[in-house]
Design an enzyme around this catalytic site. Structure first.
Site, PDB file in Angstrom:
ATOM      1  N   ILE A 128       0.819  -1.226   0.000  1.00 42.63           N
ATOM      2  CA  ILE A 128       0.000   0.000   0.000  1.00 42.63           C
ATOM      3  C   ILE A 128       0.848   1.269   0.000  1.00 42.63           C
ATOM      4  CG2 ILE A 128      -2.128  -0.935   0.974  1.00 42.63           C
ATOM      5  CD1 ILE A 128      -1.186   0.049   3.726  1.00 42.63           C
ATOM      6  N   TYR A 151      12.948   3.828   2.940  1.00 44.00           N
ATOM      7  CA  TYR A 151      13.447   2.919   3.976  1.00 44.00           C
ATOM      8  C   TYR A 151      12.607   1.682   4.183  1.00 44.00           C
ATOM      9  CZ  TYR A 151      16.054   7.108   4.970  1.00 44.00           C
ATOM     10  OH  TYR A 151      16.852   8.209   4.849  1.00 44.00           O
ATOM     11  N   SER A 152      11.449   1.628   3.567  1.00 44.88           N
ATOM     12  CA  SER A 152      10.544   0.541   3.917  1.00 44.88           C
ATOM     13  C   SER A 152       9.509   0.288   2.834  1.00 44.88           C
ATOM     14  CB  SER A 152       9.805   0.912   5.204  1.00 44.88           C
ATOM     15  OG  SER A 152       9.005   2.054   4.958  1.00 44.88           O
ATOM     16  N   ILE A 188       5.304  -0.857   2.736  1.00 42.47           N
ATOM     17  CA  ILE A 188       4.160  -0.914   3.647  1.00 42.47           C
ATOM     18  C   ILE A 188       3.099  -1.823   3.033  1.00 42.47           C
ATOM     19  CG2 ILE A 188       2.351   0.461   4.783  1.00 42.47           C
ATOM     20  CD1 ILE A 188       5.551   2.143   3.860  1.00 42.47           C
ATOM     21  N   LYS A 211       4.690  -1.911   8.256  1.00 43.75           N
ATOM     22  CA  LYS A 211       5.792  -1.166   7.630  1.00 43.75           C
ATOM     23  C   LYS A 211       7.049  -2.000   7.833  1.00 43.75           C
ATOM     24  CE  LYS A 211       8.189   3.271   7.790  1.00 43.75           C
ATOM     25  NZ  LYS A 211       8.155   4.669   8.143  1.00 43.75           N
ATOM     26  N   ASP A 261      11.095  15.285   8.989  1.00 39.66           N
ATOM     27  CA  ASP A 261      10.689  15.045   7.595  1.00 39.66           C
ATOM     28  C   ASP A 261       9.207  15.378   7.413  1.00 39.66           C
ATOM     29  OD1 ASP A 261      11.075  14.334   4.969  1.00 39.66           O
ATOM     30  OD2 ASP A 261      11.054  12.171   5.309  1.00 39.66           O
TER      31      ASP A 261
HETATM   32  N1  LIG Z   1      -0.510   3.375   8.475  1.00 41.84           N
HETATM   33  C1  LIG Z   1      -0.643   3.552   7.159  1.00 41.84           C
HETATM   34  N2  LIG Z   1      -1.849   3.450   6.557  1.00 41.84           N
HETATM   35  C2  LIG Z   1      -1.975   3.655   5.224  1.00 41.84           C
HETATM   36  N3  LIG Z   1      -0.949   3.941   4.400  1.00 41.84           N
HETATM   37  C3  LIG Z   1       0.282   4.057   4.939  1.00 41.84           C
HETATM   38  C4  LIG Z   1       0.506   3.869   6.343  1.00 41.84           C
HETATM   39  N4  LIG Z   1       1.817   4.058   6.601  1.00 41.84           N
HETATM   40  C5  LIG Z   1       2.398   4.369   5.421  1.00 41.84           C
HETATM   41  N5  LIG Z   1       1.491   4.367   4.416  1.00 41.84           N
HETATM   42  C6  LIG Z   1       1.750   4.674   2.986  1.00 41.84           C
HETATM   43  O1  LIG Z   1       3.113   4.372   2.695  1.00 41.84           O
HETATM   44  C7  LIG Z   1       3.825   5.574   2.319  1.00 41.84           C
HETATM   45  C8  LIG Z   1       5.258   5.522   2.832  1.00 41.84           C
HETATM   46  O2  LIG Z   1       5.245   5.447   4.250  1.00 41.84           O
HETATM   47  P1  LIG Z   1       6.445   6.045   5.137  1.00 41.84           P
HETATM   48  O3  LIG Z   1       6.657   7.482   4.783  1.00 41.84           O
HETATM   49  O4  LIG Z   1       6.160   5.730   6.561  1.00 41.84           O
HETATM   50  O5  LIG Z   1       7.662   5.182   4.586  1.00 41.84           O
HETATM   51  P2  LIG Z   1       9.238   5.539   4.577  1.00 41.84           P
HETATM   52  O6  LIG Z   1       9.966   4.336   4.073  1.00 41.84           O
HETATM   53  O7  LIG Z   1       9.608   6.016   5.951  1.00 41.84           O
HETATM   54  O8  LIG Z   1       9.293   6.712   3.527  1.00 41.84           O
HETATM   55  P3  LIG Z   1      10.276   7.968   3.369  1.00 41.84           P
HETATM   56  O9  LIG Z   1      11.030   7.721   2.111  1.00 41.84           O
HETATM   57  O10 LIG Z   1       9.335   9.143   3.264  1.00 41.84           O
HETATM   58  O11 LIG Z   1      11.121   8.061   4.611  1.00 41.84           O
HETATM   59  C9  LIG Z   1       2.983   6.712   2.904  1.00 41.84           C
HETATM   60  O12 LIG Z   1       3.178   7.926   2.182  1.00 41.84           O
HETATM   61  C10 LIG Z   1       1.567   6.178   2.720  1.00 41.84           C
HETATM   62  O13 LIG Z   1       1.124   6.358   1.401  1.00 41.84           O
END
Ligand SMILES: Nc1ncnc2c1ncn2[C@@H]1O[C@H](COP(=O)(O)OP(=O)(O)OP(=O)(O)O)[C@@H](O)[C@H]1O
Length: 347
Positions: free
Chosen positions: A49, A54-55, A57, A71, A167
């Site tokens: 989704i 970094y991850s 989801i 995540k 961020d």
């Molecule tokens: N709890 C959630 N419910 C629904 N969608 C989610 C949720 N958590 C994350 N997402 C989706 O996943 C995307 C990426 O999440 P997140 O920013 O936490 O990841 P990241 O790997 O830390 O990204 P970044 O490159 O910004 O550091 C969010 O923009 C959102 O679209």
């Protein structure tokens, strides 16, 4: 905090952790899952989704058909450290506008996963996108600004030790079914004094492996880029950019032209700093998202207030920027439409 984590962590001294860990443990409402749980709750990672630097989801289904989001950070010690840092911060945060941690998996080495409440309407960046099916109404835009400011007030001023998110951007703002929002992604956050420490290795050395600059293009405070010192005021800068996105419906960095919204908005922001509420309505309307022209909840005085908040948040030096609680107060006082929310100052 580390004591809490040690209490619930499995004995993982054996080599093949993922296969040997069995059974989940729940402490203080946060469940510690096994890797097998992660696989089964996500139906073997069948529905992605979201993804970030970094991850990845994945949608997870809990008992009673309740949805959640896993995540998952896999593959390197560096990603694992980002996971640990986000886990430790989320364990101490509880706020209606901060994404809630429900559980986690931790192999103590290179794989970690956070089980988060699921926000069905995705992120704010997608919602503001011109391809989105729904135009986000004005009153929801002001409510989102207000709720994000409340979440920032909480981490900046009401937690001990205080937290800098690091961020703030529209893709880190998630929306629920009623378009209320929650701040997410604490993987770049700095806690207490760590936010005040300048990275020890030279910022100019591109080969340096120790310095991990935080932030995202289009949202990064120029002062942080120069000094490497993370501060609450860098969060206020990111918030200023988000408010510009809410008002204009434009991206922080235009996908087509690569232009930064802060640059496009600079002349208007300059006028607002000089003229305040006396700024010509025509100029404000030129900047406003054209999709809002038929929105009955639109109030041009509220638009001016939002732009005023953005202008102050983007000021340099950072000491001229408001605190999150000053922004919350200004929005409450000057945007009557916020009263449609059932939440008070602390939603
Ligand atoms: N709890 C959630 N419910 C629904 N969608 C989610 C949720 N958590 C994350 N997402 C989706 O996943 C995307 C990426 O999440 P997140 O920013 O936490 O990841 P990241 O790997 O830390 O990204 P970044 O490159 O910004 O550091 C969010 O923009 C959102 O679209």
């Amino acid at each position: 905090m580390s004591c809490f984590l040690t209490c619930v962590r499995f004995d993982d001294s054996t080599t093949d952790k993922k296969s040997k860990i069995t059974g989940s443990v729940s402490v203080s409402g946060i469940t510690c899952y096994t890797w097998g749980d992660v696989e089964s709750l996500t139906s073997n990672f069948s529905r992605l989704i979201g993804s970030g630097g970094y991850s990845s989801i994945y949608l997870a289904r809990l008992s009673g058909a309740k949805k959640a989001a896993f995540k998952v950070h896999v593959g390197s010690h560096r990603l694992y450290q980002v996971f640990r840092s986000e886990l430790e911060i989320l364990l101490r945060l509880q706020h209606p506008h901060i994404v809630k941690l429900l559980g986690y998996f931790d192999d103590s080495e290179e794989t970690g996963a956070l089980l988060l409440e699921y926000l069905p309407q995705g992120n704010l960046q997608e919602k503001l996108n011109h391809n989105s099916k729904q135009v986000l109404p004005w009153r929801n835009r002001t409510a989102i600004a207000f709720q994000v400011a409340q979440a920032m007030e909480h981490i900046h001023e009401k937690c001990s030790p205080q937290i800098v998110h690091g961020d703030i951007k529209s893709s880190n703002i998630l929306l629920d079914k009623n378009l209320n929002c929650k701040l997410c992604d604490f993987g770049s956050a700095r806690v207490g004094f760590s936010s005040m420490v300048q990275p020890s290795t030279t910022m100019s050395s591109p080969r340096s492996k120790q310095v991990r600059m935080i932030g995202s293009p289009g949202y990064t405070d120029p002062h942080y880029l120069r000094t490497g010192i993370a501060s609450k005021k860098m969060d206020m800068y990111g918030f200023g950019v988000v408010v510009l996105e809410l008002v204009s419906g434009k991206e922080a960095v235009s996908a087509k032209k690569g232009e930064m919204l802060v640059h496009t908005a600079a002349p208007l922001i300059h006028d607002i700093c000089d003229l305040g509420a006396n700024i010509a309505e025509e100029k404000v309307r030129q900047f406003l998202d054209p999709r809002l022209s038929k929105d009955s909840s639109l109030d041009i005085e509220e638009v001016k207030t939002m732009l005023g908040v953005a202008a102050f948040c983007l000021r340099s030096p950072p000491s001229l920027r408001p605190s999150a609680s000053q922004v919350v107060q200004t929005l409450v006082q000057k945007i009557p439409s916020l009263s449609f929310l059932s939440c008070g100052k602390e939603a």
